[in-house]
Design an enzyme around this catalytic site. Structure first.
Site, PDB file in Angstrom:
ATOM      1  N   SER A  36      -1.974  -0.574  -5.885  1.00  0.00           N
ATOM      2  CA  SER A  36      -2.506  -0.222  -4.566  1.00  0.00           C
ATOM      3  C   SER A  36      -3.414   0.991  -4.670  1.00  0.00           C
ATOM      4  O   SER A  36      -3.211   1.879  -5.515  1.00  0.00           O
ATOM      5  CB  SER A  36      -1.359   0.078  -3.598  1.00  0.00           C
TER       6      SER A  36
ATOM      7  N   TYR B 217       6.485   3.850  -1.458  1.00  0.00           N
ATOM      8  CA  TYR B 217       5.593   2.753  -1.860  1.00  0.00           C
ATOM      9  C   TYR B 217       4.546   3.258  -2.844  1.00  0.00           C
ATOM     10  O   TYR B 217       4.278   2.625  -3.874  1.00  0.00           O
ATOM     11  CB  TYR B 217       4.940   2.170  -0.608  1.00  0.00           C
TER      12      TYR B 217
END
Length: 254
Positions: free
Chosen positions: A147, A160
Site C-alpha cells: 500500500s 494497517y
C-alpha cells in the site's frame, strides 16, 4: 498468443475488489486462475463463471487464512483442482492480495486488532509463499499487494500501515532469495481504490474530496488499473524486474 497462455495463477482474496480485477485480467491474458475466497463462495463463483464465459479457465478455492489450518486448506483445495485439470500441482503466478482495512490510531489499537492485521497481511502471505515454493515453477512470479500508506503518513491506519511495511520488507528479501530460481518477487502499492474496503471513505463528499486530492490526477483509482500492473508483473515482460515496490497510487502525495 496471449502473454500468459499456458500459465496458472493463484490469486488470494479474489472474490471482490482488486483481487477480483486481477483474477479477471490474468484470465484475459490466458492464465488459468484459482480464485481464492475466505467465506463468500457465491461471489467467488460469479468470478469463475465470468472468466469461463469469456473463454478462460478458472476454479474457486475456499480457505480462511486466519484459521490455524487455513493455508493447508488453501493448498489442499488448489492441489486437488490442479491435479484434475493438469495431472500435477505446479503453477506459475502467486498474487498475495487477501486483506482488509483497519482504521485505528495508536490510541485505539488493541493487542487483538494488531494480531489480526499482522496475521492476515504478514504471517499468512509469508506462509503461503513457503507452501507455494515447491509448487511454483522456475521463472514464476510472486506479486504482493502492499500500500502507498507505507510512504504516506495516515495516522488513522497505523496497524494497517505497519503490516504493509512488512510486506515491502519480505518482498525485498525474498526477491534476493528466490532469484536463483528465476522467480520474481515484487509488490504493488495502491492508493485509494474504489473497492468495498474504501466504501466508507468514498461514501461521503468529504471522503471523496480527500481521496481525489491525494492523487496527481485528481481522482481515486479503479481496481482494473491495479490489475493492469499485476498483469505486467505476472508476464514475461517483467522478466528483468524483481525486488521492486511499484507505486500504484496515481501519484498520491508526490
Amino acid at each position: 498468443m496471449k502473454k500468459l497462455e499456458g500459465k496458472i495463477a493463484l490469486v488470494t482474496g479474489a472474490s471482490r475488489g482488486i483481487g477480483r480485477a486481477i483474477a479477471l485480467r490474468l484470465a484475459q491474458e490466458g492464465a488459468m486462475v484459482a480464485v481464492h475466497y475466505a467465506s463468500n463462495a457465491e461471489l467467488a463463483d460469479v468470478v469463475v463463471q465470468q472468466i469461463r464465459r469469456s473463454g478462460g479457465d478458472a476454479f474457486a478455492v475456499g480457505a480462511d487464512l486466519l484459521e490455524q489450518d487455513g493455508i493447508h486448506q488453501l493448498f489442499s483445495g488448489m492441489d486437488a483442482a490442479l491435479t484434475v485439470r493438469t495431472g500435477g500441482d505446479q503453477f506459475d503466478i502467486l498474487v498475495n492480495n487477501a486483506g482488509r482495512g483497519q482504521y485505528r490510531t495508536i490510541e485505539d489499537i488493541t493487542s487483538e486488532s494488531l494480531d489480526e492485521v499482522l496475521d492476515l497481511h504478514v504471517k499468512a502471505p509469508i506462509l503461503i509463499i513457503q507452501q507455494a515454493l515447491p509448487r511454483l515453477r522456475e521463472g514464476g512470479s510472486i506479486i504482493n499487494l502492499s500500500s502507498a500508506v507505507t510512504r504516506i503518513a495516515l495516522p488513522n491506519v497505523l496497524g494497517y500501515s505497519v503490516s504493509k511495511g512488512a510486506v515491502n520488507t519480505f518482498t525485498h528479501v525474498l526477491a534476493q532469495h528466490l532469484g536463483a530460481r528465476g522467480i520474481r518477487v515484487n509488490a504493488l502499492l495502491p492508493g485509494i481504490v474504489e473497492t468495498d474496503m474504501n466504501a466508507d471513505t468514498l461514501g461521503t463528499a468529504e471522503g471523496r474530496e480527500f481521496a481525489a486530492g491525494l492523487s496527481a490526477f485528481g481522482r481515486w483509482g479503479q481496481p482494473e488499473e491495479i490489475a493492469a500492473m499485476a498483469a505486467f508483473l505476472a508476464s514475461p515482460d517483467s522478466r528483468w524486474v524483481t525486488g521492486q515496490l511499484l507505486d500504484a497510487s496515481g501519484g498520491s502525495r508526490l
